[in-house]
Design an enzyme around this catalytic site. Sequence first.
Site, PDB file in Angstrom:
ATOM      1  CG  ASP A  59      50.730  81.083  18.585  1.00 10.21           C
ATOM      2  OD1 ASP A  59      51.804  80.878  19.188  1.00 10.21           O
ATOM      3  OD2 ASP A  59      49.908  80.183  18.362  1.00 10.21           O
TER       4      ASP A  59
ATOM      5  CE  LYS B 222      51.468  78.142  20.417  1.00  9.61           C
ATOM      6  NZ  LYS B 222      50.402  77.714  19.535  1.00  9.61           N
TER       7      LYS B 222
ATOM      8  CB  CYS C 111      46.950  79.308  20.095  1.00  7.51           C
ATOM      9  SG  CYS C 111      47.178  78.252  18.640  1.00  7.51           S
TER      10      CYS C 111
HETATM   11  C1  C5J Z   1      46.320  80.171  16.861  1.00  7.20           C
HETATM   12  C2  C5J Z   1      45.090  79.179  15.040  1.00  7.20           C
HETATM   13  N1  C5J Z   1      47.516  80.674  17.154  1.00  7.20           N
HETATM   14  N2  C5J Z   1      44.028  79.966  15.238  1.00  7.20           N
HETATM   15  N3  C5J Z   1      46.221  79.348  15.780  1.00  7.20           N
HETATM   16  O1  C5J Z   1      45.337  80.459  17.522  1.00  7.20           O
HETATM   17  O2  C5J Z   1      45.061  78.330  14.190  1.00  7.20           O
END
Ligand code: C5J
Length: 220
Positions: A25, A129, A162
């Site tokens: 991400d 995702k 994540c």
């Molecule tokens: C991720 C989030 N990618 N912090 N998402 O960690 O909401």
Amino acid sequence: MQPSFQAEPFALPFDPATTALVMIDMQRDFVEPGGFGEALGNDVNLVRSAIGPCQQVLAAARAAGVMVIHTREGHRADLTDCPPAKLTRGGKTFIGEPGPMGRILVRGEKGHDIIPELYPVAGEPVIDKPGKGAFYQTDLHLILQTRGIKTLVVCGVTTEVCVTTTVREANDRGYECIIPQDCVGSYFPEFQKSALEMIKAQGAIFGWVSNAAAISAALA
Ligand code: C5J
């Protein structure tokens, strides 16, 4: 002799042919102003320190011929894959609402895409995702199994959300996971510290913790 990653709580042997780098991400929505991270009330500058070390590990993995996979958290434009329980949570702006980089956390929008510094190249799968874990409702496990992958180097944001959700999912599926600690970022430094301690505790109960220099040296 089999190479190994220097790590805590102990070194992790690996085979480059069965190792993959999973970049979680690294999207504008999390690391640039105007995205989901900021909409939740966070200071994105806190996670930007991971970009340089991620570039180092990404370059080392590409040079070593190690498989590279990128993930993006986000949703369909009609939000039919976004549970109401997720949709209604937020701070200033909510998922699907317009922001400076397009609709927040919606696929195809500028903010949803990966930052230019770490942009995928041809041949690197990108996993979209809907959840925090990269295995939930995706074909990541299938792709890894098809390539015979056993070891995952996991980088990205955010550490306690994540990144470690994915590591926990991966660990239960039999993968050995190692996190370079300077290649992950959190809006809450104290959460990052605790999250990484939990991963490596009890004899690597979820996985190993290392750093970009050690991972890059082992891949060279
Ligand atoms: C991720 C989030 N990618 N912090 N998402 O960690 O909401």
